[in-house]
Design a protein around this motif. Sequence first.
Motif, PDB file in Angstrom:
ATOM      1  N   TRP A  33       3.753  -1.988   3.243  1.00  0.00           N
ATOM      2  CA  TRP A  33       5.103  -2.027   2.523  1.00  0.00           C
ATOM      3  C   TRP A  33       6.153  -1.152   3.672  1.00  0.00           C
ATOM      4  N   PHE A  34       5.864  -0.663   4.585  1.00  0.00           N
ATOM      5  CA  PHE A  34       7.015  -0.368   5.455  1.00  0.00           C
ATOM      6  C   PHE A  34       7.720  -1.148   6.466  1.00  0.00           C
ATOM      7  N   GLN A 116      11.871   0.070  -0.322  1.00  0.00           N
ATOM      8  CA  GLN A 116      10.473   0.023   0.410  1.00  0.00           C
ATOM      9  C   GLN A 116       9.480   0.756  -0.475  1.00  0.00           C
ATOM     10  N   ASP A 119       7.836  -1.285  -2.939  1.00  0.00           N
ATOM     11  CA  ASP A 119       6.908  -2.257  -2.179  1.00  0.00           C
ATOM     12  C   ASP A 119       5.609  -1.344  -2.152  1.00  0.00           C
TER      13      ASP A 119
END
Length: 126
Positions: A33-34, A116, A119
């Motif tokens: 995700w990051f 983010q 996500d």
Amino acid sequence: MSKKQQFTLEYPVRCSPSILFEFLSTPAGLQEWFADKVDERDNVFSFSWNGSIDKAEVTESEEDKFIRFHWLHAPTEEYFEFRIEKSEVTNQTILVIKDFAEKSEVKDQSQLWGYQVKDLFHRLGN
């Protein structure tokens, strides 16, 4: 150059602290995700976005509680941190993100974190 200021964001999360911590503290979890690609060697994480790489060192961490990163290019007092807290009222898990930005960029940075984290929540099934 003006000094950056710290800001804090909080997001309620529907998952256990130990699962969340995996996504915040491991290369495989962060890559979900990051960043596009994440590698770690000797406590230094390499984050890659669209081919550009930025490195951050883990300066402090406590399993299932928090992890603090320091960008190698940033002033010593600046960092970004993921902290996992429990709401005493609802017993819900809270993701607390601390970061630094120029005063004029806090809104944009907060928005970027929001995307983010969205996500992250998608990966967690939230």
